[in-house]
Motif scaffolding. Sequence first.
Motif, PDB file in Angstrom:
ATOM      1  N   GLY A  49       0.807  -1.219   0.000  1.00 14.47           N
ATOM      2  CA  GLY A  49       0.000   0.000   0.000  1.00 14.47           C
ATOM      3  C   GLY A  49       0.834   1.260   0.000  1.00 14.47           C
ATOM      4  N   GLN A  50       1.897   1.263   0.790  1.00 17.03           N
ATOM      5  CA  GLN A  50       2.763   2.437   0.886  1.00 17.03           C
ATOM      6  C   GLN A  50       3.495   2.707  -0.428  1.00 17.03           C
ATOM      7  OE1 GLN A  50       4.207   4.079   4.492  1.00 17.03           O
ATOM      8  NE2 GLN A  50       2.074   4.296   3.933  1.00 17.03           N
ATOM      9  N   TRP A  51       3.972   1.669  -1.050  1.00 17.35           N
ATOM     10  CA  TRP A  51       4.734   1.876  -2.284  1.00 17.35           C
ATOM     11  C   TRP A  51       3.834   2.289  -3.442  1.00 17.35           C
ATOM     12  CZ3 TRP A  51       9.374  -2.094  -2.548  1.00 17.35           C
ATOM     13  CH2 TRP A  51      10.286  -1.739  -1.545  1.00 17.35           C
ATOM     14  N   PHE A  52       2.603   1.810  -3.448  1.00 17.21           N
ATOM     15  CA  PHE A  52       1.679   2.309  -4.468  1.00 17.21           C
ATOM     16  C   PHE A  52       1.340   3.770  -4.192  1.00 17.21           C
ATOM     17  CE2 PHE A  52      -2.522   3.282  -6.159  1.00 17.21           C
ATOM     18  CZ  PHE A  52      -2.315   2.989  -7.503  1.00 17.21           C
ATOM     19  N   PHE A  53       1.212   4.124  -2.928  1.00 13.13           N
ATOM     20  CA  PHE A  53       0.956   5.512  -2.546  1.00 13.13           C
ATOM     21  C   PHE A  53       2.123   6.404  -2.992  1.00 13.13           C
ATOM     22  CE2 PHE A  53       0.421   8.796   0.956  1.00 13.13           C
ATOM     23  CZ  PHE A  53      -0.745   9.331   0.431  1.00 13.13           C
ATOM     24  N   PHE A  54       3.336   5.897  -2.849  1.00 16.08           N
ATOM     25  CA  PHE A  54       4.526   6.620  -3.314  1.00 16.08           C
ATOM     26  C   PHE A  54       4.452   6.841  -4.825  1.00 16.08           C
ATOM     27  CE2 PHE A  54       8.731   6.052  -5.328  1.00 16.08           C
ATOM     28  CZ  PHE A  54       9.363   7.207  -4.879  1.00 16.08           C
ATOM     29  N   TYR A  55       4.057   5.798  -5.547  1.00 14.34           N
ATOM     30  CA  TYR A  55       3.919   5.908  -7.003  1.00 14.34           C
ATOM     31  C   TYR A  55       2.887   6.974  -7.367  1.00 14.34           C
ATOM     32  CZ  TYR A  55       2.128   4.729 -11.646  1.00 14.34           C
ATOM     33  OH  TYR A  55       1.680   4.797 -12.940  1.00 14.34           O
ATOM     34  N   TYR A  61       1.717  14.487  -7.927  1.00 11.25           N
ATOM     35  CA  TYR A  61       2.268  15.726  -7.380  1.00 11.25           C
ATOM     36  C   TYR A  61       3.672  16.015  -7.904  1.00 11.25           C
ATOM     37  CZ  TYR A  61      -1.643  15.690  -4.125  1.00 11.25           C
ATOM     38  OH  TYR A  61      -2.902  15.697  -3.578  1.00 11.25           O
ATOM     39  N   GLY A  62       4.502  14.977  -7.954  1.00  8.25           N
ATOM     40  CA  GLY A  62       5.880  15.186  -8.394  1.00  8.25           C
ATOM     41  C   GLY A  62       5.965  15.729  -9.807  1.00  8.25           C
ATOM     42  N   ILE A 100       5.044  15.594  -1.386  1.00  7.41           N
ATOM     43  CA  ILE A 100       6.160  14.783  -1.872  1.00  7.41           C
ATOM     44  C   ILE A 100       6.915  14.151  -0.704  1.00  7.41           C
ATOM     45  CG2 ILE A 100       8.358  14.865  -3.124  1.00  7.41           C
ATOM     46  CD1 ILE A 100       7.082  17.061  -4.882  1.00  7.41           C
ATOM     47  N   GLY A 101       6.991  14.890   0.408  1.00  4.37           N
ATOM     48  CA  GLY A 101       7.611  14.328   1.610  1.00  4.37           C
ATOM     49  C   GLY A 101       6.877  13.093   2.100  1.00  4.37           C
ATOM     50  N   ALA A 102       5.548  13.118   1.999  1.00  5.44           N
ATOM     51  CA  ALA A 102       4.757  11.949   2.399  1.00  5.44           C
ATOM     52  C   ALA A 102       5.101  10.742   1.528  1.00  5.44           C
ATOM     53  CB  ALA A 102       3.270  12.269   2.294  1.00  5.44           C
ATOM     54  N   GLY A 103       5.384  11.001   0.254  1.00  4.55           N
ATOM     55  CA  GLY A 103       5.782   9.914  -0.638  1.00  4.55           C
ATOM     56  C   GLY A 103       7.137   9.333  -0.270  1.00  4.55           C
ATOM     57  N   ILE A 104       8.072  10.210   0.055  1.00  2.29           N
ATOM     58  CA  ILE A 104       9.409   9.756   0.454  1.00  2.29           C
ATOM     59  C   ILE A 104       9.331   8.930   1.736  1.00  2.29           C
ATOM     60  CG2 ILE A 104      11.688  10.525   1.235  1.00  2.29           C
ATOM     61  CD1 ILE A 104      11.306  12.981  -0.600  1.00  2.29           C
TER      62      ILE A 104
END
Length: 296
Positions: A49-55, A61-62, A100-104
């Motif tokens: 879930g986290q890595w899809f959220f990062f994607y 946003y990125g 973007i910080g949330a993604g990192i």
Amino acid sequence: MNTMQSEGANAQYNKNTLNAQFKKAPSNDLANKSLKYTTVFWFVTTLVGQWFFFYYIMSFYGFSVINDNMQIWNRWEPMGSTPFHAGDFSGNLAFAAHAIGAGIVAFGGALQLIPKVRNMYPRFHKINGYVFLTTVLCLALSGFYLVWIRDSKPLTLSGVGTTINGFLILAFAYFTVRCAINKKIANHREWALRLFLVSNAQWILRVGVFSYMVSGSILGLNPAFGDMFFPLWTFGCFVMPLAMLQLYFYAKRKTSSQLKFVASGLLCVLTLFMIVGMVGFTPFLLLVMSGDPISF
């Protein structure tokens, strides 16, 4: 005669004690395995879930920042959110840093929890830890700015929840670093886990919302955005995970098989609800990234 009777009684007592221990050992072993594998189940689910959220964050946003197309953030307007404000450079910058910080944090934080990564690549673990800590500090500070300075109505329930969560991030980051400096590795890992959870509270918030909506619809409860669940979940998104984590720590330290089974069972149920939320959340994120109209 009395001595022989006493010795016989002691022998019988020892025999009964050994039998009880032998019976208890398989139960303890099963309880430990149950807690261990349930934790793995939770972690793998969270990782996906986290890595899809990062994607999603980097794709939406990125690239919007890179392409100078930050107006696209206001696709969230149907949900009452307009993150992009024309002419507000500092506010837009703070929001971009926050998102973007949330993604990192979502990507790098999970790597910190993998034992093999810690053991086989200690230098990477250390560097990634510095990046994670720096990012969560920026996350907390940008959150304060967005709630208390940029937002014209900061005293909302959501704003209070974000503020409390931000202070928890700062506090847990401090204890995580202090324990690492003092070489209290076990305590360091516990505080790092707490920090991981509160740093990802916004992801947990969203997954929880979709879990409530999907599971409620399946059960025929007709969930709606005005339900009491939503103000409660504003705080529950970090209180509940912390409470579950504390129960896990407590159960892991104790020898009680029943307690371990309770902790593993509760964690399993919460993970299943998390999967339900992810199943509902993922298509929505794909819709946001697609550019198609968002409607409810």
